[in-house]
Design a protein around this motif. Structure first.
Motif, PDB file in Angstrom:
ATOM      1  N   ASP A 228      44.021  34.409  47.448  1.00  0.00           N
ATOM      2  CA  ASP A 228      45.398  34.556  47.935  1.00  0.00           C
ATOM      3  C   ASP A 228      46.308  33.473  47.355  1.00  0.00           C
ATOM      4  N   GLN A 229      45.805  32.260  47.257  1.00  0.00           N
ATOM      5  CA  GLN A 229      46.610  31.173  46.701  1.00  0.00           C
ATOM      6  C   GLN A 229      46.856  31.377  45.215  1.00  0.00           C
ATOM      7  N   MET A 230      45.851  31.846  44.489  1.00  0.00           N
ATOM      8  CA  MET A 230      46.013  32.135  43.071  1.00  0.00           C
ATOM      9  C   MET A 230      47.051  33.225  42.848  1.00  0.00           C
ATOM     10  N   ALA A 231      47.000  34.270  43.682  1.00  0.00           N
ATOM     11  CA  ALA A 231      47.874  35.429  43.498  1.00  0.00           C
ATOM     12  C   ALA A 231      49.344  35.063  43.623  1.00  0.00           C
ATOM     13  N   LEU A 232      49.679  34.103  44.484  1.00  0.00           N
ATOM     14  CA  LEU A 232      51.068  33.697  44.671  1.00  0.00           C
ATOM     15  C   LEU A 232      51.694  33.224  43.366  1.00  0.00           C
ATOM     16  N   TYR A 233      50.857  32.692  42.460  1.00  0.00           N
ATOM     17  CA  TYR A 233      51.370  32.166  41.193  1.00  0.00           C
ATOM     18  C   TYR A 233      50.983  33.047  39.995  1.00  0.00           C
ATOM     19  N   LYS A 234      50.677  34.306  40.300  1.00  0.00           N
ATOM     20  CA  LYS A 234      50.460  35.341  39.277  1.00  0.00           C
ATOM     21  C   LYS A 234      49.229  35.080  38.401  1.00  0.00           C
ATOM     22  N   VAL A 235      48.262  34.350  38.921  1.00  0.00           N
ATOM     23  CA  VAL A 235      46.964  34.233  38.254  1.00  0.00           C
ATOM     24  C   VAL A 235      46.266  35.587  38.362  1.00  0.00           C
ATOM     25  N   ASN A 236      45.665  36.053  37.264  1.00  0.00           N
ATOM     26  CA  ASN A 236      45.090  37.407  37.299  1.00  0.00           C
ATOM     27  C   ASN A 236      43.607  37.493  36.961  1.00  0.00           C
ATOM     28  N   LYS A 237      42.933  36.337  36.828  1.00  0.00           N
ATOM     29  CA  LYS A 237      41.492  36.337  36.587  1.00  0.00           C
ATOM     30  C   LYS A 237      40.823  35.315  37.508  1.00  0.00           C
ATOM     31  N   LEU A 238      39.765  35.738  38.172  1.00  0.00           N
ATOM     32  CA  LEU A 238      38.926  34.836  38.956  1.00  0.00           C
ATOM     33  C   LEU A 238      37.569  34.755  38.283  1.00  0.00           C
ATOM     34  N   HIS A 239      37.287  33.615  37.667  1.00  0.00           N
ATOM     35  CA  HIS A 239      36.019  33.357  36.995  1.00  0.00           C
ATOM     36  C   HIS A 239      35.093  32.700  38.017  1.00  0.00           C
ATOM     37  N   TYR A 280      29.420  40.479  47.236  1.00  0.00           N
ATOM     38  CA  TYR A 280      30.067  40.473  45.921  1.00  0.00           C
ATOM     39  C   TYR A 280      31.070  41.615  45.817  1.00  0.00           C
ATOM     40  N   GLN A 281      30.693  42.779  46.336  1.00  0.00           N
ATOM     41  CA  GLN A 281      31.610  43.914  46.321  1.00  0.00           C
ATOM     42  C   GLN A 281      32.856  43.617  47.146  1.00  0.00           C
ATOM     43  N   GLU A 282      32.684  42.923  48.257  1.00  0.00           N
ATOM     44  CA  GLU A 282      33.831  42.560  49.094  1.00  0.00           C
ATOM     45  C   GLU A 282      34.780  41.636  48.336  1.00  0.00           C
ATOM     46  N   ILE A 283      34.226  40.675  47.602  1.00  0.00           N
ATOM     47  CA  ILE A 283      35.059  39.786  46.786  1.00  0.00           C
ATOM     48  C   ILE A 283      35.784  40.582  45.705  1.00  0.00           C
ATOM     49  N   LEU A 284      35.063  41.480  45.029  1.00  0.00           N
ATOM     50  CA  LEU A 284      35.670  42.297  43.979  1.00  0.00           C
ATOM     51  C   LEU A 284      36.833  43.117  44.516  1.00  0.00           C
ATOM     52  N   GLU A 285      36.629  43.762  45.652  1.00  0.00           N
ATOM     53  CA  GLU A 285      37.670  44.614  46.224  1.00  0.00           C
ATOM     54  C   GLU A 285      38.867  43.796  46.679  1.00  0.00           C
ATOM     55  N   TYR A 286      38.607  42.646  47.256  1.00  0.00           N
ATOM     56  CA  TYR A 286      39.721  41.797  47.701  1.00  0.00           C
ATOM     57  C   TYR A 286      40.522  41.293  46.512  1.00  0.00           C
ATOM     58  N   ALA A 287      39.809  40.867  45.474  1.00  0.00           N
ATOM     59  CA  ALA A 287      40.496  40.411  44.264  1.00  0.00           C
ATOM     60  C   ALA A 287      41.321  41.546  43.669  1.00  0.00           C
ATOM     61  N   ALA A 288      40.767  42.744  43.613  1.00  0.00           N
ATOM     62  CA  ALA A 288      41.492  43.888  43.053  1.00  0.00           C
ATOM     63  C   ALA A 288      42.743  44.190  43.864  1.00  0.00           C
ATOM     64  N   SER A 289      42.685  44.001  45.180  1.00  0.00           N
ATOM     65  CA  SER A 289      43.860  44.249  46.017  1.00  0.00           C
ATOM     66  C   SER A 289      44.969  43.238  45.735  1.00  0.00           C
ATOM     67  N   PHE A 507      43.231  20.395  47.678  1.00  0.00           N
ATOM     68  CA  PHE A 507      43.717  19.080  47.286  1.00  0.00           C
ATOM     69  C   PHE A 507      43.621  18.891  45.770  1.00  0.00           C
ATOM     70  N   MET A 508      42.574  19.428  45.162  1.00  0.00           N
ATOM     71  CA  MET A 508      42.402  19.280  43.721  1.00  0.00           C
ATOM     72  C   MET A 508      43.204  20.324  42.940  1.00  0.00           C
ATOM     73  N   ALA A 509      43.380  21.513  43.493  1.00  0.00           N
ATOM     74  CA  ALA A 509      44.100  22.576  42.785  1.00  0.00           C
ATOM     75  C   ALA A 509      45.614  22.441  42.893  1.00  0.00           C
ATOM     76  N   PHE A 510      46.081  21.903  44.005  1.00  0.00           N
ATOM     77  CA  PHE A 510      47.525  21.840  44.216  1.00  0.00           C
ATOM     78  C   PHE A 510      47.972  20.388  44.250  1.00  0.00           C
ATOM     79  N   PRO A 511      48.938  20.057  43.371  1.00  0.00           N
ATOM     80  CA  PRO A 511      49.887  20.968  42.723  1.00  0.00           C
ATOM     81  C   PRO A 511      49.601  21.325  41.263  1.00  0.00           C
ATOM     82  N   ARG A 512      48.363  21.171  40.752  1.00  0.00           N
ATOM     83  CA  ARG A 512      48.153  21.419  39.317  1.00  0.00           C
ATOM     84  C   ARG A 512      48.028  22.893  38.963  1.00  0.00           C
ATOM     85  N   LEU A 513      47.412  23.697  39.824  1.00  0.00           N
ATOM     86  CA  LEU A 513      47.193  25.107  39.487  1.00  0.00           C
ATOM     87  C   LEU A 513      48.486  25.861  39.186  1.00  0.00           C
TER      88      LEU A 513
END
Length: 561
Positions: A228-239, A280-289, A507-513
């Motif tokens: 959810d935090q990634m999506a706010l800034y238009k990140v489109n890949k979760l590795h 894993y399927q739950e993560i995939l579906e949530y990411a796709a949403s 704390f490590m991702a924000f504000p750099r992400l």
């Protein structure tokens, strides 16, 4: 000292649970932003109107992250009211899903009903005004992820060729509203969007963030929160880094002990954990949403102690080593000459490929210090062919270019500014020969690096990476000799040797992400640290409203909250 611990979190706008990392810093670090403001005087805040605007004022359309490609400001603004409705393209389940997502974000803070319904006649309104979400309508030139946002006295209209673009437009709308819109209790308005038009599309198609779930395990709920935090800034890949010496985190039916035994611990000796196929399927579906594609990584042939400990036959001597809970690297290797090694690789890749709808499978390939060069080349030849066999595009860390990258392979560069020229030249040569690149320079994009020597988490082997340094680089010119067209985009990895909770991640991702996301999305012409830090400062209240325990870097003129 920061205590490393693991805990679950909720997904829907969770609040802080643990004492936040920011409260564990030393007094001098806490005072640094205040001293900066005192030294700079009132002019610091005069330079940051978006960070200090009154609630009644609309945020300028360009004051969002990532910076839009084109902004035309002017005209009357629009204010959400109890009469506001969300209208979506008739007959489009994708648009309706995005409209419902937007309503779910706005309802708790505004207290408004914001009904979501279909709309056929876009040329007529019934006098109530509202938010309109449209797919198609001649916007094909914006590609799969572009959108337009038009705001005026009658409402806000977001138009996009594809659902991903519509979703990204909604993230821009969120940032144009006051930060309090992110809270989960009713707040005072007004909820005003400035008048004008944004026309926007990404610079790069690959804008990623990596989460290492192997050294410390993160639950499905914790991964969802980061999505959810990634999506706010238009990140489109979760590795997802799913395997390493310290833990194997994905269930593989044909090699069940990988997860049940190899996933039973983590750095420091904690309980570890793994994702079932349903998880894993739950993560995939949530990411796709949230319009993110999941890139699964199984790191090979090194970083494999968890696998070697699980199955003795994968070792050249037939003896399984003990599970490992330390942080050293480079000591483990699959047995390259053994036929069973490739049965193992085939089974693992096949099962992951069957589960994963995305186009990439990442096979690691870094720090294989215990594998001879000849064995490494032989292994990567076979591993790459297995990935292709199951219809996926192979990704690997840039050491893959020291082997023979297959046509279309993606090398993820994680070197430093000071990486030897010969190593950079090897990667550039591979790019000239058809390899594609994702750039993750460790001294720019690694989110697990300390900000400075007083940072209570993280590592510093790549140096200290403050917010300005993580923002101040250009993917197009970063790697000498690499063709600009070979660069697919950027990714911000988060390794988890010292990271074990959501507070740690945040704390490590924000504000750099957000800065890495902007490098991947926005035109190079918009990149200007002096202007960006003002826009970043304005995100501080939004971070707080979302319960994000961010690092209040002294490089940024944060407003008082």
């Amino acid at each position: 000292m920061v205590t490393v611990r693991l805990h679950n979190t909720t997904v829907a706008k969770p609040r802080r649970r643990d004492p936040p990392v920011s409260q564990r810093r030393t007094l001098p670090l806490l005072l640094a932003p205040l001293l900066l403001v005192v030294a700079a005087g009132a002019t610091s805040f005069a330079a940051a109107p978006a960070a200090t605007q009154r609630a009644a004022e609309a945020r300028p359309l360009g004051q969002v992250i990532p910076a839009p490609a084109s902004v035309s400001e002017g005209g009357p603004s629009y204010t959400l009211t109890r009469r506001t409705r969300i209208k979506v393209e008739a007959g489009s389940p994708e648009a309706r899903q995005i409209g419902t997502y937007l309503a779910d974000i706005l309802r708790p803070s505004t207290g408004y009903a914001l009904p979501v319904s279909e709309w056929n006649d876009w040329d007529e309104w019934d006098g109530r005004g509202g938010i309109r979400l449209r797919l198609g309508s001649g916007a094909d030139s914006l590609g799969d992820e572009g959108y337009t946002l038009e705001s005026g006295q009658d409402g806000v209209t977001i138009t996009a060729p594809k659902p991903a673009g519509l979703f990204h437009g909604v993230q821009t709308l969120r940032q144009l509203l006051p930060a309090a819109v992110e809270k989960d209790t009713v707040q005072d308005g007004p909820w005003t969007v400035a008048g004008g038009t944004i026309t926007d599309a990404p610079r790069y198609g690959y804008r990623g963030a990596m989460l290492d779930v192997s050294r410390h395990f993160f639950t499905v709920a914790q991964v969802k929160r980061y999505i959810d935090q990634m999506a706010l800034y238009k990140v489109n890949k979760l590795h997802l880094h799913l395997s390493d010496d310290q833990g194997w985190r994905i269930a593989i039916d044909s090699w069940a002990r990988l997860a049940t035994y190899g996933g039973s611990t983590q750095v420091g000796g904690g309980p570890g954990g793994y994702y079932t196929k349903a998880d894993y399927q739950e993560i995939l579906e949530y990411a796709a949403s949230r319009h993110l594609e999941v890139v699964p990584e199984i790191d090979l042939p090194g970083h494999t102690n968890a696998a070697l400990a699980s199955y003795a036959q994968l070792n050249c001597n037939g003896v399984a080593p003990p599970l490992y809970t330390g942080t050293n690297v480079g000591f483990s290797s699959l047995c390259v000459p053994k036929a069973v090694t490739y049965d193992f690789v085939d089974d693992v890749v096949r099962e992951i490929a069957e589960m994963t709808p995305g186009k990439y499978i990442h096979i690691g390939g870094d720090e294989a210090h215990s594998t001879s060069h000849d064995d490494y080349v032989a292994f990567m030849d076979k591993a790459q062919s297995v990935v292709g066999k199951y219809g996926k595009t192979v990704m690997g860390w840039h050491q893959l270019t020291g082997a023979k990258p297959v046509k279309g392979a993606v090398a993820q560069y994680w070197g430093l500014d000071k990486t030897p020229a010969a190593e950079k030249a090897q990667v550039a040569k591979a790019a000239k020969n058809g390899a594609r690149l994702v750039l993750s320079p460790a001294d720019r994009a690694y989110l697990d690096m300390k900000y400075d020597k007083s940072t209570p988490l993280g590592l510093s082997w790549a140096g200290y990476v403050e917010v300005d340094r993580s923002y101040d680089w250009n993917p197009q010119t970063y790697l000498p000799g690499a063709p600009a067209e070979s660069v697919l985009g950027v990714e911000a990895p988060m390794w988890s040797e010292t990271v074990s909770t959501n507070d740690h991640i945040e704390f490590m991702a924000f504000p750099r992400l957000p800065g890495i996301a902007e490098i991947g999305w926005s035109p190079a012409s918009t990149h200007d640290w002096s202007k960006y830090k003002v826009r970043l400062a304005a995100q501080g209240p939004r971070f707080s409203a979302l319960g994000i325990d961010y690092h209040r870097s002294s490089k940024v003129p944060w407003p008082e909250e």
